[in-house]
Write an enzyme that holds these catalytic residues in place. Structure first.
Site, PDB file in Angstrom:
ATOM      1  N   ARG A  73       6.397  -5.510   0.585  1.00 40.64           N
ATOM      2  CA  ARG A  73       5.310  -4.797   1.627  1.00 40.64           C
ATOM      3  C   ARG A  73       6.159  -4.967   2.934  1.00 40.64           C
ATOM      4  NH1 ARG A  73       0.920  -9.563   3.102  1.00 40.64           N
ATOM      5  NH2 ARG A  73      -0.476  -7.905   1.542  1.00 40.64           N
ATOM      6  N   HIS A 103      -2.306   0.282   2.426  1.00 38.77           N
ATOM      7  CA  HIS A 103      -2.821  -0.781   1.628  1.00 38.77           C
ATOM      8  C   HIS A 103      -3.429  -0.943   0.348  1.00 38.77           C
ATOM      9  CE1 HIS A 103      -2.351  -4.993   0.298  1.00 38.77           C
ATOM     10  NE2 HIS A 103      -3.245  -5.862   1.588  1.00 38.77           N
ATOM     11  N   GLN A 113      -4.871  -3.469  -2.872  1.00 39.56           N
ATOM     12  CA  GLN A 113      -5.408  -3.793  -2.071  1.00 39.56           C
ATOM     13  C   GLN A 113      -7.147  -3.631  -2.666  1.00 39.56           C
ATOM     14  OE1 GLN A 113      -6.667  -7.233   0.488  1.00 39.56           O
ATOM     15  NE2 GLN A 113      -8.881  -6.148  -0.162  1.00 39.56           N
ATOM     16  N   ASP A 115     -11.671  -6.062   8.678  1.00 39.61           N
ATOM     17  CA  ASP A 115     -10.594  -6.187   8.287  1.00 39.61           C
ATOM     18  C   ASP A 115     -10.311  -6.533   9.853  1.00 39.61           C
ATOM     19  OD1 ASP A 115      -8.379  -7.029   8.381  1.00 39.61           O
ATOM     20  OD2 ASP A 115      -7.447  -4.656   7.372  1.00 39.61           O
ATOM     21  N   CYS A 175     -10.898  -7.527   3.717  1.00 36.60           N
ATOM     22  CA  CYS A 175      -9.578  -7.694   3.088  1.00 36.60           C
ATOM     23  C   CYS A 175      -8.986  -9.393   3.000  1.00 36.60           C
ATOM     24  CB  CYS A 175      -8.596  -6.935   2.853  1.00 36.60           C
ATOM     25  SG  CYS A 175      -8.050  -6.683   4.909  1.00 36.60           S
ATOM     26  N   ARG A 216      -7.324  -9.390  -6.403  1.00 39.59           N
ATOM     27  CA  ARG A 216      -6.089  -9.318  -6.599  1.00 39.59           C
ATOM     28  C   ARG A 216      -5.562  -9.317  -7.519  1.00 39.59           C
ATOM     29  NH1 ARG A 216      -4.535  -8.656  -1.233  1.00 39.59           N
ATOM     30  NH2 ARG A 216      -3.428  -7.355  -2.323  1.00 39.59           N
TER      31      ARG A 216
HETATM   32  N1   CP Z   1      -5.543  -8.779   1.418  1.00 37.68           N
HETATM   33  C1   CP Z   1      -3.783  -9.601   1.596  1.00 37.68           C
HETATM   34  O1   CP Z   1      -2.980  -8.556   1.098  1.00 37.68           O
HETATM   35  O2   CP Z   1      -3.821 -10.576   2.334  1.00 37.68           O
HETATM   36  P1   CP Z   1      -2.363 -11.202   2.180  1.00 37.68           P
HETATM   37  O3   CP Z   1      -1.575 -11.053   3.516  1.00 37.68           O
HETATM   38  O4   CP Z   1      -2.984 -12.845   2.367  1.00 37.68           O
HETATM   39  O5   CP Z   1      -1.339 -10.574   1.201  1.00 37.68           O
HETATM   40  N1  NVA Z   2      -5.094  -4.764   7.708  1.00 37.39           N
HETATM   41  C1  NVA Z   2      -4.297  -6.112   7.679  1.00 37.39           C
HETATM   42  C2  NVA Z   2      -4.856  -6.387   7.066  1.00 37.39           C
HETATM   43  C3  NVA Z   2      -3.680  -7.800   6.231  1.00 37.39           C
HETATM   44  C4  NVA Z   2      -4.097  -7.965   4.751  1.00 37.39           C
HETATM   45  C5  NVA Z   2      -2.724  -6.274   8.264  1.00 37.39           C
HETATM   46  O1  NVA Z   2      -2.284  -5.355   7.949  1.00 37.39           O
HETATM   47  O2  NVA Z   2      -2.417  -6.731   9.100  1.00 37.39           O
END
Ligand code: CP
Ligand code: NVA
Length: 312
Positions: A110, A137, A140, A232, A272, A300
């Site tokens: 990530r 993502h 997700q 989101d 999400c 997930r």
């Molecule tokens: N939705 C999601 O990816 O959550 P986290 O940032 O907690 O991993």
């Molecule tokens: N769009 C958000 C998703 C988090 C899971 C971010 O990138 O912070």
């Protein structure tokens, strides 16, 4: 269960990289693994294998789902914080890849720049899984599509309205719709549209499934007749400096009772997570009868298990 071997060794970076049949296989595998886990049937498909997890950004769901998922598959997951590994002190992605591929069976990363994931995948011979970048993502959206199948029976012909920022989650939803025949409309303020390249690539992919993918400015127009309403955060990780300005610009894009009244009566609500309650979604909707955000979060786990079981 016997896992299909056709995706073994593949990277999981974008849903665009997979065929319509391959996305269907990932979804079916996730739903099957979920069924087995609920029935108490062990599935040590990755016994003896190890996943490294590099997190350059915070995470609750993604981290726990990969770590627990790997345990349930009989393998082991290692959390590699940038504060602790040498990547955080300037060791190159190339050198990191060339070392880790000798010890691990897969890497989940990530990070901010999508190019870093592509670079890691270029150098590492083991599967690389994208656990979120500024652009995409994809893990997700596998869990999200499983949730839609569970609640709506299928994806083809479903209308999903994403209300808010044209961000990484929106991009992967466009890719997911394109591969499954689910219509996806993104409603966002001017200047916050999804990336034009991602949209046109997804529209190209959608020719194979008949999915309609489009962008509007008016959130009511987007949710009208929607089966799924998705939102989101307005400011993603890394955009903290823009948060205050975005809060003003996105006021009309809150998913609340009024907006939901324009969707199908039996529409479900997805997010999400993490959510900024009272901003992009009200407590009333998030905790209301149409919300499936917590089953979505659970999915997930099952989605990540499917991805790992198939590629590692
Ligand atoms: N939705 C999601 O990816 O959550 P986290 O940032 O907690 O991993
Ligand atoms: N769009 C958000 C998703 C988090 C899971 C971010 O990138 O912070």
């Amino acid at each position: 269960m016997v896992v299909n071997q056709s995706l073994k060794g593949r990277d999981f970076i974008s849903l665009h990289d997979f065929s319509v049949e391959e996305i269907a296989l990932i979804l079916e595998t996730g739903l099957q693994l979920k069924k087995e886990q609920k029935a108490g049937i062990p599935h040590p498909i990755l016994a003896g294998k190890t996943l490294g997890m590099i997190f350059q950004k915070s995470s609750t769901r993604t981290r726990v789902a990969f770590e627990v998922g790997m345990y349930q598959l009989g393998g082991h997951a290692l959390f590699l914080s940038p504060r602790d590994i040498q990547l955080g002190r300037g060791e190159t992605i190339q050198d990191t890849a060339l070392v880790l591929e000798r010890m691990l069976d897969g890497i989940m990363i990530r990070t901010f720049s999508h190019d870093e994931v592509l670079e890691l995948a270029h150098w590492a011979s083991i599967p690389i899984i994208n656990g979120l970048t500024d652009l995409l993502h994809p893990t997700q959206v596998i869990g999200d599509m499983m949730t839609i199948i569970e609640n709506k029976g299928s994806l083809k012909g479903i209308k999903l309205a994403f209300v808010g920022d044209g961000n990484n989650v929106a991009h992967s939803l466009l890719n997911g719709g394109a591969k499954t025949g689910m219509d996806v409309v993104i409603a966002c303020p001017k200047g916050y549209e999804p990336d034009a390249g991602v949209l046109s690539q997804a529209q190209q992919d959608a020719k194979a499934t008949g999915a309609r993918l489009w962008v509007v400015e008016n959130p009511i127009e987007a949710v009208s007749g929607a089966d799924v309403v998705y939102t989101d955060v307005w400011a993603s990780m890394g955009q903290e400096a823009e948060a205050a300005e975005k809060e003003q610009k996105f006021l009309q894009y809150q998913v609340n009772r009024e907006l939901m009244s324009h969707a199908h009566k039996d529409a479900i609500v997805l997010h999400c997570l993490p959510a900024k309650r009272g901003k992009e979604i009200t407590d009333e909707v998030m905790d209301g009868p149409q919300s499936v955000v917590f089953p979505e979060a659970e999915n997930r786990l099952h989605a990540h298990k499917a991805i790992m079981a198939l590629v590692m």
